[in-house]
Structures are given as structure tokens and as C-alpha cells.
Design an enzyme around this catalytic site. Sequence first.
Site, PDB file in Angstrom:
ATOM      1  N   ASP A  15       0.870  -1.171   0.000  1.00  0.00           N
ATOM      2  CA  ASP A  15       0.000   0.000   0.000  1.00  0.00           C
ATOM      3  C   ASP A  15       0.921   1.240   0.000  1.00  0.00           C
ATOM      4  O   ASP A  15       2.122   1.113   0.251  1.00  0.00           O
ATOM      5  CB  ASP A  15      -0.867  -0.047   1.264  1.00  0.00           C
ATOM      6  CG  ASP A  15      -1.590   1.242   1.516  1.00  0.00           C
ATOM      7  OD1 ASP A  15      -2.264   1.728   0.590  1.00  0.00           O
ATOM      8  OD2 ASP A  15      -1.477   1.786   2.641  1.00  0.00           O
ATOM      9  N   ASP A  17      -0.189   5.159   1.028  1.00  0.00           N
ATOM     10  CA  ASP A  17      -0.425   6.100   2.129  1.00  0.00           C
ATOM     11  C   ASP A  17      -0.345   5.390   3.473  1.00  0.00           C
ATOM     12  O   ASP A  17      -1.070   4.418   3.723  1.00  0.00           O
ATOM     13  CB  ASP A  17      -1.809   6.746   1.989  1.00  0.00           C
ATOM     14  CG  ASP A  17      -1.859   7.738   0.850  1.00  0.00           C
ATOM     15  OD1 ASP A  17      -1.059   8.682   0.869  1.00  0.00           O
ATOM     16  OD2 ASP A  17      -2.693   7.552  -0.059  1.00  0.00           O
ATOM     17  N   GLU A  24      -0.727  11.257   5.435  1.00  0.00           N
ATOM     18  CA  GLU A  24      -2.096  11.727   5.665  1.00  0.00           C
ATOM     19  C   GLU A  24      -2.194  13.031   6.458  1.00  0.00           C
ATOM     20  O   GLU A  24      -2.802  13.987   5.990  1.00  0.00           O
ATOM     21  CB  GLU A  24      -2.940  10.629   6.336  1.00  0.00           C
ATOM     22  CG  GLU A  24      -3.169   9.394   5.460  1.00  0.00           C
ATOM     23  CD  GLU A  24      -4.095   9.639   4.266  1.00  0.00           C
ATOM     24  OE1 GLU A  24      -4.545  10.771   4.062  1.00  0.00           O
ATOM     25  OE2 GLU A  24      -4.349   8.674   3.514  1.00  0.00           O
ATOM     26  N   GLY A  58     -10.235   7.030  -0.575  1.00  0.00           N
ATOM     27  CA  GLY A  58     -10.361   7.803  -1.813  1.00  0.00           C
ATOM     28  C   GLY A  58     -10.733   9.238  -1.491  1.00  0.00           C
ATOM     29  O   GLY A  58     -11.762   9.499  -0.864  1.00  0.00           O
ATOM     30  N   GLY A  59      -9.870  10.166  -1.904  1.00  0.00           N
ATOM     31  CA  GLY A  59     -10.064  11.564  -1.539  1.00  0.00           C
ATOM     32  C   GLY A  59     -11.364  12.156  -2.056  1.00  0.00           C
ATOM     33  O   GLY A  59     -12.037  12.915  -1.343  1.00  0.00           O
ATOM     34  N   ARG A  62     -14.188  10.846  -0.006  1.00  0.00           N
ATOM     35  CA  ARG A  62     -14.123  11.438   1.342  1.00  0.00           C
ATOM     36  C   ARG A  62     -14.764  12.829   1.319  1.00  0.00           C
ATOM     37  O   ARG A  62     -15.544  13.190   2.193  1.00  0.00           O
ATOM     38  CB  ARG A  62     -12.649  11.519   1.767  1.00  0.00           C
ATOM     39  CG  ARG A  62     -12.398  11.793   3.220  1.00  0.00           C
ATOM     40  CD  ARG A  62     -10.921  11.590   3.532  1.00  0.00           C
ATOM     41  NE  ARG A  62     -10.522  10.225   3.242  1.00  0.00           N
ATOM     42  CZ  ARG A  62      -9.333   9.871   2.745  1.00  0.00           C
ATOM     43  NH1 ARG A  62      -8.388  10.769   2.521  1.00  0.00           N
ATOM     44  NH2 ARG A  62      -9.062   8.613   2.489  1.00  0.00           N
ATOM     45  N   LYS A  86      -7.074  19.892  -4.691  1.00  0.00           N
ATOM     46  CA  LYS A  86      -6.337  19.204  -3.626  1.00  0.00           C
ATOM     47  C   LYS A  86      -5.136  18.447  -4.188  1.00  0.00           C
ATOM     48  O   LYS A  86      -4.043  18.452  -3.595  1.00  0.00           O
ATOM     49  CB  LYS A  86      -7.296  18.243  -2.888  1.00  0.00           C
ATOM     50  CG  LYS A  86      -6.651  17.346  -1.859  1.00  0.00           C
ATOM     51  CD  LYS A  86      -6.339  15.983  -2.421  1.00  0.00           C
ATOM     52  CE  LYS A  86      -5.433  15.187  -1.516  1.00  0.00           C
ATOM     53  NZ  LYS A  86      -5.106  13.857  -2.046  1.00  0.00           N
ATOM     54  N   THR A 124      -5.373   3.198  -3.139  1.00  0.00           N
ATOM     55  CA  THR A 124      -6.594   3.856  -3.587  1.00  0.00           C
ATOM     56  C   THR A 124      -6.310   5.310  -3.969  1.00  0.00           C
ATOM     57  O   THR A 124      -7.217   6.027  -4.362  1.00  0.00           O
ATOM     58  CB  THR A 124      -7.681   3.824  -2.493  1.00  0.00           C
ATOM     59  OG1 THR A 124      -7.183   4.494  -1.348  1.00  0.00           O
ATOM     60  CG2 THR A 124      -8.059   2.422  -2.125  1.00  0.00           C
TER      61      THR A 124
HETATM   62  C1  XBP Z   1      -5.393   6.178   1.064  1.00  0.00           C
HETATM   63  C2  XBP Z   1      -6.538   6.913   0.581  1.00  0.00           C
HETATM   64  C3  XBP Z   1      -6.315   8.020  -0.340  1.00  0.00           C
HETATM   65  C4  XBP Z   1      -5.642   9.238   0.255  1.00  0.00           C
HETATM   66  C5  XBP Z   1      -5.931  10.460  -0.573  1.00  0.00           C
HETATM   67  O1  XBP Z   1      -5.790   4.842   1.374  1.00  0.00           O
HETATM   68  O2  XBP Z   1      -7.660   6.603   0.899  1.00  0.00           O
HETATM   69  O3  XBP Z   1      -7.587   8.385  -0.786  1.00  0.00           O
HETATM   70  O4  XBP Z   1      -6.125   9.478   1.566  1.00  0.00           O
HETATM   71  O5  XBP Z   1      -5.535  10.281  -1.908  1.00  0.00           O
HETATM   72  P1  XBP Z   1      -4.785   3.630   1.100  1.00  0.00           P
HETATM   73  P2  XBP Z   1      -6.476  10.738  -3.129  1.00  0.00           P
HETATM   74  O6  XBP Z   1      -3.574   3.903   1.908  1.00  0.00           O
HETATM   75  O7  XBP Z   1      -5.531   2.435   1.603  1.00  0.00           O
HETATM   76  O8  XBP Z   1      -4.519   3.538  -0.364  1.00  0.00           O
HETATM   77  O9  XBP Z   1      -6.991  12.097  -2.786  1.00  0.00           O
HETATM   78  O10 XBP Z   1      -5.614  10.734  -4.350  1.00  0.00           O
HETATM   79  O11 XBP Z   1      -7.590   9.736  -3.209  1.00  0.00           O
HETATM   80 MG    MG Z   2      -2.784   3.067   3.619  1.00  0.00          MG
END
Ligand code: XBP
Ligand code: MG
Length: 254
Positions: A15, A17, A24, A58-59, A62, A86, A124
Amino acid sequence: MTRGSHDQLHAVIFDVDGTLAETERDGHRQAFNLAFRDFGLPYEWGVAEYGTLLATTGGRHRLQEFLTRQGRGDAVQLAVALHTAKTTHFLDWIRSGAAHARPGVHELMKDLHNAGITVGVATTGSRSWVGPLLTRLFGDIDFAITVCGEDVDHLKPHPQAYVHALDRLGLDARQAVAVEDSPPGLSAATAAGLRCLVVPSAYNRNEDFPTAVAVVPGYLAMDLFDAPVPAYLRQGVTAAALVRLHATPERTQP
Ligand code: XBP
Ligand code: MG
């Protein structure tokens, strides 16, 4: 089509993030807040509040969920526009050099390469920043596949990102291991049939990870010194340790 022996570890799928870097709290969260400011909106996500919002992966999703809860009828379109802004701010953050790899994860990737084990990514997050982040933090690593949010219809905790990653690698779930930092990520990996190591990120330190094969506070031996981890992880998260973890079907207590 799958390749190779089912008994061996062929690939490790990371993964991004929280797992490769703490992105984050000071990265994504602040980029969302700058986007709210660009649009003259009276929203600002605090550190603790953002932790609860992370349950939605997913931003764009969210944002949409948050805006809907604020009673905005334009939540769908506004989320799209805000997410574009963003992403620009998040790219600026990456280019500023503020993002750092979690200690030991780059060395782990090199160790995997040297052991002949493929390295891939399933996130994601959006493709427009994932590539620049990987290049900036791990420029010498050859990622065999990079599955991003745009590549799937259903984001984590749905298993599709991992199913897609395995498909692109030509591997069966039994031939790979996932590395995750969060409950939705672990759910996605587990539902795809993968054994998963969890290295919880700052927002997930107090979560339970019942389906993980092992949970470790960091990648380095010194991170694990006082932690209740299985013996094979005492030297840190190395290629050899992941080979052992791959051969461990159930969660092992230390
Ligand atoms: C990470 C996410 C991402 C980021 C934001 O989850 O959910 O949406 O927070 O990135 P993971 P975007 O670590 O499970 O992949 O704004 O590009 O979605
Ligand atoms: Mg993650």
C-alpha cells in the site's frame, strides 16, 4: 494465467499512504484544507477529525461524503472540483521534499530485489501523485505494477485493487504478500486472499488487525525491540522475514 511455484513468495505488494510514508496528517489533510480555502469554503479538517474521515477511502469520495453531510446539494460536482485542486496542492507538498519514506521500507524493497522478489504497489490514491511520490522517495526501485484508484471501480476495503494487482503480476494470491497500515487496507488484502503484514501508521496505532499474519510497529529491528512480535521478525522486516511470514498461514503469537 499464473506463473511459478505456489509454495514460493514471488511478490510483495505495498500500500502507499501510511505504509510507505506518513502522508495523511500533514500531506493529504493540509492539501484538502488548502483546496477548501481556494474555493472560499468555511471548512478546515482538524487532525483528529481527519482520522475519522479516513474510514472513507479515496479523496474524492471522502470529500463527497463530508459535503453531503454538510447538506450541500452540489456535493458530487464540488467534490470533483475540490479534489482536482487538492491534488495540485498535494503534488506541491511532494515536490517540496516534505514527504519521507517510513524508516527501513526503502532498504526492505532493495532487499526484496536482491532476493529476486518482485515489488508492486496497490493504492486507492490517484495516479497523478502516486508516480511522482514513488519516484521521489524510491527512484531506484523498479515497481513491477502500480495499481491506483483510477484502475478500479471499487476502492479498499473492497479487494479489487489487490485482485487487479495479482492479475497484472500473473500471480495467485498464495504467491504474494501484502503490506498495509490500516483496517480498510487489511480488509482489502485479506478479501483478495493475501497474507498481510500490518505496519500501522500514526492514525492506526490503536486499531485491531485480527486478520493480519503479523502486526509490527515499524520496519527496523530497533522499532521492534520491545514489541511483541514473532521471532522471525526480531531482525526487522527483511526479505527473509517476509518469506517466513508467507509460509505462516495463521497469525502467530510471539
Ligand atoms: C489512502 C486513501 C487516499 C488518500 C488520498 O488509502 O484513501 O484516498 O487518503 O488520496 P490507502 P487521493 O492507503 O488504503 O490507499 O486524494 O488521491 O484519493
Ligand atoms: Mg494506507
